[in-house]
Design a protein around this motif. Sequence first.
Motif, PDB file in Angstrom:
ATOM      1  N   PRO A 255       0.796  -1.238   0.000  1.00 34.90           N
ATOM      2  CA  PRO A 255       0.000   0.000   0.000  1.00 34.90           C
ATOM      3  C   PRO A 255       0.823   1.279   0.000  1.00 34.90           C
ATOM      4  N   ASN A 256       2.110   1.206   0.342  1.00 35.33           N
ATOM      5  CA  ASN A 256       2.855   2.469   0.335  1.00 35.33           C
ATOM      6  C   ASN A 256       3.261   2.893  -1.079  1.00 35.33           C
ATOM      7  N   LEU A 257       2.952   2.059  -2.042  1.00 33.32           N
ATOM      8  CA  LEU A 257       3.110   2.369  -3.471  1.00 33.32           C
ATOM      9  C   LEU A 257       4.556   2.640  -3.894  1.00 33.32           C
ATOM     10  N   ARG A 258       5.501   2.236  -3.067  1.00 30.88           N
ATOM     11  CA  ARG A 258       6.894   2.439  -3.451  1.00 30.88           C
ATOM     12  C   ARG A 258       7.200   1.668  -4.739  1.00 30.88           C
ATOM     13  N   HIS A 259       6.497   0.552  -4.911  1.00 33.14           N
ATOM     14  CA  HIS A 259       6.721  -0.238  -6.129  1.00 33.14           C
ATOM     15  C   HIS A 259       5.617   0.011  -7.148  1.00 33.14           C
TER      16      HIS A 259
ATOM     17  N   ARG B 237     -14.792  -3.828  -9.846  1.00 31.34           N
ATOM     18  CA  ARG B 237     -15.479  -3.720  -8.552  1.00 31.34           C
ATOM     19  C   ARG B 237     -14.478  -3.500  -7.421  1.00 31.34           C
ATOM     20  N   TRP B 238     -13.482  -4.359  -7.404  1.00 28.40           N
ATOM     21  CA  TRP B 238     -12.415  -4.200  -6.409  1.00 28.40           C
ATOM     22  C   TRP B 238     -11.191  -3.713  -7.168  1.00 28.40           C
ATOM     23  N   THR B 239     -11.027  -2.418  -7.223  1.00 32.11           N
ATOM     24  CA  THR B 239      -9.892  -1.885  -7.971  1.00 32.11           C
ATOM     25  C   THR B 239      -8.607  -2.149  -7.177  1.00 32.11           C
ATOM     26  N   ALA B 240      -7.481  -2.017  -7.860  1.00 32.30           N
ATOM     27  CA  ALA B 240      -6.194  -2.219  -7.181  1.00 32.30           C
ATOM     28  C   ALA B 240      -6.091  -1.277  -5.976  1.00 32.30           C
ATOM     29  N   GLU B 241      -6.538  -0.040  -6.169  1.00 30.13           N
ATOM     30  CA  GLU B 241      -6.441   0.933  -5.060  1.00 30.13           C
ATOM     31  C   GLU B 241      -7.286   0.508  -3.876  1.00 30.13           C
ATOM     32  N   LEU B 242      -8.493   0.020  -4.181  1.00 28.18           N
ATOM     33  CA  LEU B 242      -9.390  -0.392  -3.096  1.00 28.18           C
ATOM     34  C   LEU B 242      -8.802  -1.582  -2.327  1.00 28.18           C
ATOM     35  N   ILE B 243      -8.197  -2.484  -3.071  1.00 25.36           N
ATOM     36  CA  ILE B 243      -7.583  -3.652  -2.415  1.00 25.36           C
ATOM     37  C   ILE B 243      -6.422  -3.186  -1.529  1.00 25.36           C
ATOM     38  N   LEU B 244      -5.572  -2.334  -2.073  1.00 19.59           N
ATOM     39  CA  LEU B 244      -4.423  -1.871  -1.284  1.00 19.59           C
ATOM     40  C   LEU B 244      -4.881  -1.023  -0.093  1.00 19.59           C
ATOM     41  N   ALA B 245      -5.916  -0.226  -0.314  1.00 23.01           N
ATOM     42  CA  ALA B 245      -6.431   0.592   0.799  1.00 23.01           C
ATOM     43  C   ALA B 245      -6.957  -0.322   1.913  1.00 23.01           C
ATOM     44  N   THR B 246      -7.571  -1.434   1.506  1.00 24.01           N
ATOM     45  CA  THR B 246      -8.081  -2.379   2.511  1.00 24.01           C
ATOM     46  C   THR B 246      -6.914  -3.031   3.265  1.00 24.01           C
ATOM     47  N   TYR B 247      -5.849  -3.379   2.533  1.00 24.02           N
ATOM     48  CA  TYR B 247      -4.652  -3.917   3.211  1.00 24.02           C
ATOM     49  C   TYR B 247      -4.148  -2.895   4.246  1.00 24.02           C
ATOM     50  N   GLU B 248      -4.136  -1.633   3.827  1.00 21.95           N
ATOM     51  CA  GLU B 248      -3.586  -0.590   4.692  1.00 21.95           C
ATOM     52  C   GLU B 248      -4.452  -0.435   5.958  1.00 21.95           C
ATOM     53  N   MET B 249      -5.753  -0.397   5.757  1.00 22.43           N
ATOM     54  CA  MET B 249      -6.636  -0.243   6.923  1.00 22.43           C
ATOM     55  C   MET B 249      -6.518  -1.456   7.842  1.00 22.43           C
ATOM     56  N   ALA B 250      -6.344  -2.643   7.237  1.00 17.82           N
ATOM     57  CA  ALA B 250      -6.210  -3.853   8.049  1.00 17.82           C
ATOM     58  C   ALA B 250      -4.901  -3.854   8.827  1.00 17.82           C
ATOM     59  N   LEU B 251      -3.933  -3.093   8.330  1.00 18.22           N
ATOM     60  CA  LEU B 251      -2.645  -3.011   9.019  1.00 18.22           C
ATOM     61  C   LEU B 251      -2.683  -1.975  10.143  1.00 18.22           C
ATOM     62  N   THR B 252      -3.270  -0.815   9.840  1.00 17.09           N
ATOM     63  CA  THR B 252      -3.138   0.311  10.773  1.00 17.09           C
ATOM     64  C   THR B 252      -4.380   0.588  11.615  1.00 17.09           C
ATOM     65  N   GLY B 253      -5.536   0.129  11.161  1.00 18.41           N
ATOM     66  CA  GLY B 253      -6.773   0.486  11.863  1.00 18.41           C
ATOM     67  C   GLY B 253      -7.184   1.912  11.576  1.00 18.41           C
TER      68      GLY B 253
ATOM     69  N   LEU C 142      -7.636   5.148   8.332  1.00 16.46           N
ATOM     70  CA  LEU C 142      -7.870   5.362   6.906  1.00 16.46           C
ATOM     71  C   LEU C 142      -6.541   5.664   6.221  1.00 16.46           C
ATOM     72  N   PRO C 143      -6.392   5.260   4.946  1.00 11.77           N
ATOM     73  CA  PRO C 143      -5.112   5.502   4.272  1.00 11.77           C
ATOM     74  C   PRO C 143      -4.812   6.997   4.199  1.00 11.77           C
ATOM     75  N   LYS C 144      -3.555   7.313   4.367  1.00 14.96           N
ATOM     76  CA  LYS C 144      -3.187   8.735   4.388  1.00 14.96           C
ATOM     77  C   LYS C 144      -2.407   9.141   3.146  1.00 14.96           C
ATOM     78  N   ASN C 145      -2.171   8.155   2.258  1.00 16.77           N
ATOM     79  CA  ASN C 145      -1.352   8.497   1.088  1.00 16.77           C
ATOM     80  C   ASN C 145      -2.187   8.672  -0.176  1.00 16.77           C
ATOM     81  N   GLY C 146      -3.465   8.961   0.007  1.00 20.82           N
ATOM     82  CA  GLY C 146      -4.301   9.259  -1.158  1.00 20.82           C
ATOM     83  C   GLY C 146      -4.911   8.042  -1.832  1.00 20.82           C
ATOM     84  N   LEU C 147      -4.644   6.837  -1.303  1.00 25.58           N
ATOM     85  CA  LEU C 147      -5.264   5.646  -1.906  1.00 25.58           C
ATOM     86  C   LEU C 147      -6.782   5.764  -1.816  1.00 25.58           C
ATOM     87  N   GLU C 148      -7.460   5.439  -2.902  1.00 28.18           N
ATOM     88  CA  GLU C 148      -8.924   5.526  -2.925  1.00 28.18           C
ATOM     89  C   GLU C 148      -9.509   4.389  -2.057  1.00 28.18           C
TER      90      GLU C 148
END
Lengths: 457, 426
Positions: free
Chosen positions: B23-27, B37-53, B55-61
């Motif tokens: 989710p940090n999009l370095r790659h 339906r589940w865009t790449a951004e939405l999937i990564l944003a979900t990973y991020e929320m599952a990690l941090t509890g 909302l994503p802060k790097n602009g991921l939708e």
Amino acid sequence: MPSKYERFKIETKPAPHVYQIPNKFDVSARKVRLAAMLVHEAFEYKLNKEVVLSRPCIYGVFGGRFGGFKPLKHKCVGCMRCVQEYPHIMTVKHSDSYKRLGDSFWTPEAVFTILNEASTGKIPVKGMGYKGAFGGEGFDGIWTDMSEIVRPTRDGVYGREYISTSVDVGRKPTSVDFSKIDRASSTIEIPVPIIFDKLSAGNGDVRAAVGMAAEKLGTFYVSRERTPFDFGQESLIPIGNEEGIEDLVERPPAIVEYDAEKSDLFEKLASRLPSSIVIARLPLREDSGMIACKLAHEGVHGLHLYADYHGQDYSKEPQHISASLKEVHQQLVKGGLRDQVTLIASGGITLAEHVPKAIICGADLVGIDTTVLVALQAEFRGETRDRANCQLKPRKIDPEWGAQRLVNLFGVWHDQLIEILSAMGIRDVRRLRGDIGRSMMDAELRELSFKGIAWAT
Amino acid sequence: MGNLELIVEKHSERIHHGLEVLPNLRHGLPEGLGNKRWTAELILATYEMALTGDLPKNGLEYKTGNSGGGFDVLGWKNNGSAKVESDKIDLSIELNKRDDGKKITIPLPIYGGGMSFGSISLNFMLARARAAKRLNTFMSTGEGGYPDDIVPYRDHVITQVATGMFGVREETIQYAPIVEFKYAQGAKPGLGGHLLADKVTSEVAKMRESSMFTSLYSPFPFHSVYSVEDHKKHVDWIKTVNPRALVSVKVSTPTDVDMVAIGSYHAGANIIHIDGGYGGTGAAPEIAKKNIAMPVEYAIPKVHDYLMSEGVRDEIVLIASGGIRTADDIAKAIALGADGCVVATAEAIAVGCTHCGNCERGRGCQVGITTTDPELSRFIEPEWGETRIVNLFTAWSKRLRSILAGFGLENVRDLRGRRDLLVRYK
Ligand code: SF4
Ligand code: SF4
């Protein structure tokens, strides 16, 4: 003695692609980083070869001699685990050759679906929900109904109760005529509501495959010319013209089509071919409903209405075949003529789900066209929309192989039709015809459900 | 440690690490990931929320997908700055609105949908049960039976009664605070279930009281139910075996979904659960998911309005599922008329699902979600999975609170049916 009852079933068997299809996914590794990772892991796991070389892919993409340095791309199913494990090394994307498949109407996904159905004879099944766009235009904007409880006892395609997909082609009498009661029926029953429409492109092998498949399936194929083969002759629907009538009289076909604009041809065909079912073939346009009523009054046995290969009709302002079919069907119903003629619809009916949807819109059965060529691995060389200039170029094929691909396609479409009918609790596809009430339209539901929600400014 | 242990550990660590760094999009955004339906951004944003509890802060939708319709073309009216303090906002909903029976309140308008043992791994099932306990909400067994390992979480487990009746026993009904009748499911509306032979391992066979490596079918429909009266007999049966249990009726979304809902109300159900076709986790024919029954976005207002017009809306709970991916989807579903939502796919994404759809291939899910493969299942340690699911729901509750705060609503219940707060995009 009545013959033994046999439930209708289409025998599918694998008919693998003979021309290589594009890999769906393009997997690649940054080689220097991959080498560095291997060195790093060799240290980390103290040269334990089994652990170091254990790979993230459970589909064997890195199982070749050179592992990740030369991935076996054709095996990739896009699960993305290699990217999850090694995001700095791995890239997986849809391949360019996959993305180039098809044209503005045929999406790569649709092409792959047909190729896989034709090669495996199996229904496409996937996990974790739907992955496509919400509703849409044309057939995509129609959902079919389901019944929670009131329905025949069935378990999808593994069912116990029989669901009939047979339809009748021909003119049905509106009342019983006792003086003719001992005569054979003037309709023909076909086991699936699908025929092969005339192909605008096709070599001898393709025509042979279509003829063979039609014969095996008990369905028909439309063609301007007779094929020189022994098989498939009984399944042919020739397109009759003035000059060819004598040939047809010599060997009367079960069904014959003619171009509806040749207005006096019906009388001639019907009088010279009294045992044949005569079907008028006409493009769908804004006035098709009126013409259909006129032809039905004149006594034609059926109407074959066609749109272009992208499913758009030939009106001044083209609309999708689903809309024009509904109009024709409804005008025939209003005129009290609907049950007297068979409606065949073709053009843009390219996926399994289009069959029940076209029937809901008013067709009795459908004709398929470009799908046949796609199943037989024809090549897309441009837009396929124009019937007179279709850019799907057939390749050389073995007719037996081609016939099996088409039998597989029908088998899979038949199974999917059963799924749709089964969910609706309908036991007979004939009952689906024009039953708009068992469908749901995106455009209508959107307005009903989102009523009162303001547009964003 | 043997090699197998080392291999499982290596890949488990790598996968978990990947879920953290992707989710940090370095790659970059992985090109092959996701769909409309589940865009790449939405999937990564979900990973991020599952990690941090959070909302994503790097602009991921993290709010909508790209399906071009339904929730994805609905947004919120411009509401300016927050009008209520976030921590004053109550997100809880009641699951029994009738006068009789046990009162159950959940602190979030969300609980976990049915995913059966056999179609998913025991570890993932445990992760869900543990998360439901921590969040004081529920998860459903699905129709694959009730493994002993989840008995300790039974106060947070819904027993599903489906047509195959797998694992439905007196004790599993007695355990349950809520019993869910699955009449139909969105992903396979009107069709039976099918567990492929490969997945019927000895444990699964034991649980379902069947033979190993033999395909299992659950028929459609309930052959004992052909009317609302028959359905009432079902409800009475459950209430006899467990008088404290609430009854939920899970149905798909046909044209007459409103009639089905009112029928369920009259049969005595506490919850009517409508499941739209775009969601679902089990393997299903593509033709069914795309084409049969209406999306839940359209079914919610239809049912809500009808229950209102019948004057019973406040006696039955309307739960929506089948394509609920984000906190915004939940809030939109509520604004359309639902009381709350059931989610399942989002929980799978939280533990690493890529929405690739390969669940039924070969050994099953490559990251241990929809599989009974003993090696792959170990990628999801129940504790790790629990944390990720809890984190996801925690992040979602922050988003729900911010939506409510913007409209000056102190209670998620006040959002119900507030279509006037939504806007449509072309
Ligand atoms: S995406 Fe999945 S299938 Fe493809 S190479 Fe990577 S791990 Fe293998
Ligand atoms: S196989 Fe793919 S879609 Fe299925 S659970 Fe695993 S990651 Fe998700």
